[in-house]
Design an enzyme around this catalytic site. Structure first.
Site, PDB file in Angstrom:
ATOM      1  N   GLY A  47      10.481 -74.719 -75.842  1.00  0.00           N
ATOM      2  CA  GLY A  47      10.390 -73.273 -76.038  1.00  0.00           C
ATOM      3  C   GLY A  47      11.671 -72.744 -76.651  1.00  0.00           C
ATOM      4  CD  GLN A  52      16.791 -70.091 -76.410  1.00  0.00           C
ATOM      5  OE1 GLN A  52      15.564 -70.034 -76.462  1.00  0.00           O
ATOM      6  NE2 GLN A  52      17.432 -71.086 -75.831  1.00  0.00           N
ATOM      7  CB  CYS A  95      18.276 -73.266 -71.164  1.00  0.00           C
ATOM      8  SG  CYS A  95      18.322 -71.914 -72.353  1.00  0.00           S
ATOM      9  CG  LEU A  96      16.579 -76.062 -76.612  1.00  0.00           C
ATOM     10  CD1 LEU A  96      15.762 -75.767 -77.868  1.00  0.00           C
ATOM     11  CD2 LEU A  96      16.955 -77.537 -76.557  1.00  0.00           C
ATOM     12  CG  HIS A 137      13.225 -70.595 -69.618  1.00  0.00           C
ATOM     13  ND1 HIS A 137      14.025 -71.449 -68.888  1.00  0.00           N
ATOM     14  CD2 HIS A 137      13.861 -70.423 -70.809  1.00  0.00           C
ATOM     15  CE1 HIS A 137      15.104 -71.759 -69.609  1.00  0.00           C
ATOM     16  NE2 HIS A 137      15.024 -71.157 -70.788  1.00  0.00           N
ATOM     17  CD  GLU A 138      11.771 -70.172 -74.095  1.00  0.00           C
ATOM     18  OE1 GLU A 138      12.631 -69.522 -74.717  1.00  0.00           O
ATOM     19  OE2 GLU A 138      11.990 -71.313 -73.648  1.00  0.00           O
ATOM     20  CG  HIS A 141      16.041 -66.990 -73.513  1.00  0.00           C
ATOM     21  ND1 HIS A 141      17.396 -67.168 -73.344  1.00  0.00           N
ATOM     22  CD2 HIS A 141      15.484 -68.211 -73.300  1.00  0.00           C
ATOM     23  CE1 HIS A 141      17.637 -68.439 -73.042  1.00  0.00           C
ATOM     24  NE2 HIS A 141      16.501 -69.092 -72.997  1.00  0.00           N
TER      25      HIS A 141
END
Ligand code: ZN
Length: 172
Positions: A47, A52, A95-96, A137-138, A141
């Site tokens: 995701g 990000q 998380c990236l 989660h996304e 963000h």
């Protein structure tokens, strides 16, 4: 399509921003989604939110297909959670934007979501399992929230310090 650099900790100035809705799903939005998707596959991750890659727009891409499975990208604009279950699920999240850090997070097990799809059409989705977790989660963000905000303060401060130190040492 192009690969874009992913914003990571300690850059909270970017990651803590509130993302704004898109007025419509146009060619620019679709191009951005394609770049986000390529960047996410390359990372690899399941995701990615636009912030990000430094773009404060309410846009996500998600693909839960495993290695070797057919890719099934989900393109999401302006998502709104309209319902969340009382029952919760624990998942070990990563998380990236917080590379190589994983921790258990508890979230509602099921959600209902309203969003715009790749054609700009309004859609509703009922999600459970990993998809429900990933969407939450996304969407976090988009509101400047990171998964480490859902863990203990001590652990959160420790991981933020780790990234600040790495940056000082020129290791980021
Ligand atoms: Zn993330």
């Amino acid at each position: 399509m192009s690969l874009l650099p992913i914003v990571t900790l300690p850059d909270e100035k970017t990651l803590r921003q509130q993302s704004q809705p898109v007025a419509s799903v146009d060619a620019d939005v679709r191009r951005l989604w394609d770049d986000m998707l390529e960047t996410m596959y390359h990372a690899p991750g399941i995701g990615l939110a636009a912030i990000q890659i430094g773009v404060p727009r309410r846009l996500l891409v998600i693909d839960l297909a495993k290695d070797g499975e057919e890719r099934k990208p989900l393109f999401v604009a302006n998502p709104e959670i309209t319902w969340a279950s009382q029952t919760a699920n624990d998942y070990e999240e990563g998380c990236l934007s917080i590379p190589e850090f994983y921790e258990m997070v508890t979230r509602p097990a099921e959600i209902r979501l309203r969003y715009l799809d790749r054609e700009g059409e309004p859609r509703e989705l009922h999600a459970n399992g990993l998809l429900a977790t990933c969407l939450q989660h996304e969407i976090d963000h988009l509101n400047g929230v990171l998964f480490i905000d859902h863990i203990s303060r001590m652990k959160r401060e420790r991981v933020i310090k780790k990234f600040q130190k790495a940056q000082k040492l020129g290791k980021l």
